[in-house]
Enzyme design. Structure first.
Site, PDB file in Angstrom:
ATOM      1  N   ILE A 414       0.855  -1.198   0.000  1.00 29.59           N
ATOM      2  CA  ILE A 414       0.000   0.000   0.000  1.00 29.59           C
ATOM      3  C   ILE A 414       0.886   1.242   0.000  1.00 29.59           C
ATOM      4  CG2 ILE A 414      -1.556   1.392   1.456  1.00 29.59           C
ATOM      5  CD1 ILE A 414      -2.955  -1.256   2.206  1.00 29.59           C
ATOM      6  N   ASP A 418       0.346   3.948  -5.665  1.00 26.55           N
ATOM      7  CA  ASP A 418      -0.296   5.274  -5.672  1.00 26.55           C
ATOM      8  C   ASP A 418      -1.781   5.157  -5.389  1.00 26.55           C
ATOM      9  OD1 ASP A 418       2.158   6.468  -6.786  1.00 26.55           O
ATOM     10  OD2 ASP A 418       1.584   5.349  -8.557  1.00 26.55           O
ATOM     11  N   SER A 443      -7.340   6.636  -5.098  1.00 29.86           N
ATOM     12  CA  SER A 443      -6.345   6.754  -6.156  1.00 29.86           C
ATOM     13  C   SER A 443      -5.636   8.074  -5.900  1.00 29.86           C
ATOM     14  CB  SER A 443      -7.014   6.768  -7.523  1.00 29.86           C
ATOM     15  OG  SER A 443      -6.088   7.220  -8.472  1.00 29.86           O
ATOM     16  N   ARG A 444      -4.342   7.988  -5.578  1.00 28.06           N
ATOM     17  CA  ARG A 444      -3.663   9.221  -5.180  1.00 28.06           C
ATOM     18  C   ARG A 444      -3.352  10.134  -6.365  1.00 28.06           C
ATOM     19  NH1 ARG A 444      -2.414   6.527  -0.272  1.00 28.06           N
ATOM     20  NH2 ARG A 444      -1.179   4.859  -1.169  1.00 28.06           N
ATOM     21  N   VAL A 445      -3.422   9.608  -7.580  1.00 21.27           N
ATOM     22  CA  VAL A 445      -3.238  10.491  -8.733  1.00 21.27           C
ATOM     23  C   VAL A 445      -4.564  11.201  -9.000  1.00 21.27           C
ATOM     24  CG1 VAL A 445      -2.795  10.560 -11.194  1.00 21.27           C
ATOM     25  CG2 VAL A 445      -1.397   9.141  -9.730  1.00 21.27           C
TER      26      VAL A 445
END
Ligand code: ATP
Ligand code: MG
Length: 581
Positions: A414, A418, A443-445
């Site tokens: 994790i 991303d 979703s970090r993007v």
């Protein structure tokens, strides 16, 4: 390490006694190279008809007929395989460039062998990751360097390596053949075909371990990699070059999500690579058949290292797949790679490490298990335009036990990725499939990799869903609810049905947009629960068939304006009336 004070005896093997002058030249060579203390002795060897063999410690200088022939063989091995008619000029040019030489070959001895691991003595110059060649032709990779011995993992049947047999250094690191011809094929962790469709002509051979692109070599992740799964594309959009983890218990639909993402790349100029680690051969061949039947093998390569393979091969399989993906990325292509799954990969690495007698850490994994996955996943990314602008999107899969995301391997991965798509058992068994837990997935993007069109259609979906789930818990036991709460519950339930999606049925961005606008516009509000699914599917068909006015109006690069949204809602209402819901 060998100590400096140790006295070495060099032995010169010849058929007959050399002349005093020759012997003196050999003696001065060994003294110069191995120290003044080194003694040289002559050993008569009747089998050596021509030439000599000089053995100094673990080094062997071979100028016998056999030695020269093996050098010639190595030279001929380097010739690329082509059509039979081209062989003669290739042979000529290879032989022109071949000069036999007397080089020191380092030879070691197998001390013990078992469980796919060989312990070797000698080979003081061997390096971590170097390939060693055993007497019977089996190859192995150096994994452990101790003071006086080397731990080596074997890439072949360990019954073919015996105690006391010799081992040679090759000076090469493990590699993988790569090329366009791998597309549509199923290969093992060493790149050999396992689909019975004949030899694969490779364009090159690349090391399986390679440093990840540096910051300068990358650019930001800003193009969507559409999975065709509404839940993911709407709420957790994945960008080209992103690493998104798919995590969940066993049998919660992890592989299905990855397969749908692959199917959705049809006609999108994306190359897909599916790496199966430690899975049953039957399930992988079924998956390959599904891909083939849907035309996805035209742009997909599969690296399969089944549960029956050795831990060594399972350990290198994802790196081999990554090397193939990197080959295409460096050519400026977009690649999607799935690692199914990294928990089994970590278990294989743990087995290797314990057999190599490394100290066990948390959950008996070795201390470098984080590095095992970080160096793999860091190789994904979006290359700068200067380097061709290719990308590698990675979808690693991790299996949890009883939904425990705080176990060692899940937390590690994790933190490397991303974002994660978290699949939940309860949702899966209640029929909510794909069973994505909206609260725990991220979703970090994020929306940087979402088309403007979809972004404007998503609106408050995520918020509405979390409100619904909260309200659902609170109102579970109350019987008389006021009208507005009832409406909110019906609306939320409709959204949950909206996100249900069967396997192998990816939705296009246009269909997703139409569905979202329709649902958020509350068109499904009065439809009874049991008809929601058929209404939704029918609406998608209706949009596909009878709404030609939509595509020119909506465009991925443009946010939807109010009129278009109203038009979609009108089409949905029209369908509802026509279909009699
Ligand atoms: P494993 O832990 O064995 O690898 P998994 O998590 O990869 O399992 P899948 O093999 O993808 O799970 O799916 C398990 C089962 O769930 C399959 O039989 C599949 O048919 C079913 N399934 C998965 N996704 C869906 C879906 N969207 N709709 C209906 N059924 C589904
Ligand atoms: Mg699976």
């Amino acid at each position: 390490m060998r100590s400096n004070s140790e006295k070495i005896t060099a032995r010169l093997f010849c058929q007959s006694v050399p002349s005093a002058e020759h012997f003196e030249r050999f003696a001065s060579f060994v003294k110069r190279k191995y120290g003044e203390e080194t003694e040289l002795e002559f050993v008569a060897e009747p089998t050596l008809k021509n030439g000599f063999r000089l053995e100094v410690g673990e080094n062997i200088y071979d100028w016998s007929k056999e030695g020269l022939l093996s050098q010639l063989e190595a030279c001929l091995d380097g010739i690329p395989r082509t059509e039979a008619s081209d062989v003669v000029p290739l042979l000529k040019s290879a032989l022109k460039g071949w000069t036999p030489s007397v080089f020191a070959e380092e030879i070691g001895e197998v001390v013990s062998v078992g469980d796919g691991i060989a312990i070797v003595s000698g080979l003081y110059g061997a390096q971590y990751g170097e390939i060693l060649l055993f007497e019977t032709g089996i190859r192995g990779m150096v994994q452990q360097l101790d003071r006086d011995r080397i731990g080596c993992i074997l890439f072949g049947d360990c019954d073919l390596v015996s105690q006391g047999s010799t081992v040679k250094r090759t000076g090469k690191t493990a590699g993988m053949p790569v090329g366009e011809a791998f597309i549509g094929r199923v290969v093992d962790a060493l790149g050999s075909p396992v689909d019975g469709k004949g030899e694969i002509v490779a364009d090159g051979y690349l090391p399986i371990e390679h440093p990840a692109p540096s910051i300068i070599d990358r650019q930001s992740v800003n193009e969507p990699m559409e999975t065709g799964i509404l839940t993911i594309d709407a709420m957790f959009p994945i960008g080209k070059g992103q690493r998104e983890l798919i995590i969940g218990d066993r049998q919660t639909g992890k592989t299905s999500i990855a397969v749908d993402a692959i199917l959705n790349q049809k006609d999108k100029d994306v190359i897909c690579i599916y790496v199966a680690i430690g899975q049953k051969i039957s399930s992988v061949s079924q998956l390959v058949e599904e891909l083939r039947a849907r035309g996805a093998m035209e742009y997909t390569a599969v690296v399969n290292c089944g549960a029956g393979e050795s831990a060594s091969l399972q350990y290198i399989a994802p790196y081999a797949g990554c090397t193939l993906a990197e080959y295409f990325m460096n050519k400026g292509r977009d690649v999607l790679i799935v690692y199914d799954d990294l928990s089994k990969h970590a278990v294989a690495y743990r087995a290797l490490s314990l057999l190599l007698e490394r100290s066990p850490g948390r959950e008996a994994y070795p201390g470098d298990v984080f590095y095992l996955h970080s160096r793999l996943l860091e190789r994904a990314g979006h290359l700068s335009d200067r380097l061709g602008g290719g990308s590698m999107t990675a979808l690693p899969i991790v299996e949890t036990q009883a939904s425990d995301v705080s176990a060692y391997i899940p937390t590690n991965i994790i933190s490397i990725t991303d974002g994660q798509i978290f699949l939940e058992n309860d949702l899966f068994f209640s029929g909510q499939r794909p069973a994505v837990n909206v609260g725990l997935s991220v979703s970090r993007v994020g929306s940087a990799a979402q088309s403007k069109m979809l972004k404007s259609a998503v609106g408050t979906l995520r918020l509405d869903l979390s409100q619904y789930r909260e309200m659902e818990v609170f109102t579970q036991f109350s019987s008389d609810l006021d009208e507005s709460t009832k409406n909110k519950l019906t609306y939320g339930k409709g959204l949950m049905y909206l996100l249900r999606q069967a396997r192998f049925e990816p939705l296009s961005a246009l269909e997703q947009t139409a569905l979202l606008v329709m649902a958020l516009g509350r068109v499904m509000q009065d439809i009874p629960t049991e008809s929601l699914e058929s209404f939704k599917n029918g609406f998608v068909d209706y949009v596909r068939r009878t709404a030609p006015e939509l595509p020119p109006l909506i465009n991925k690069g443009k946010a939807l304006d109010r009129e278009v949204k109203e038009l979609i809602i009108a089409i949905a209402e029209e369908y509802r009336q026509k279909a009699g819901f």
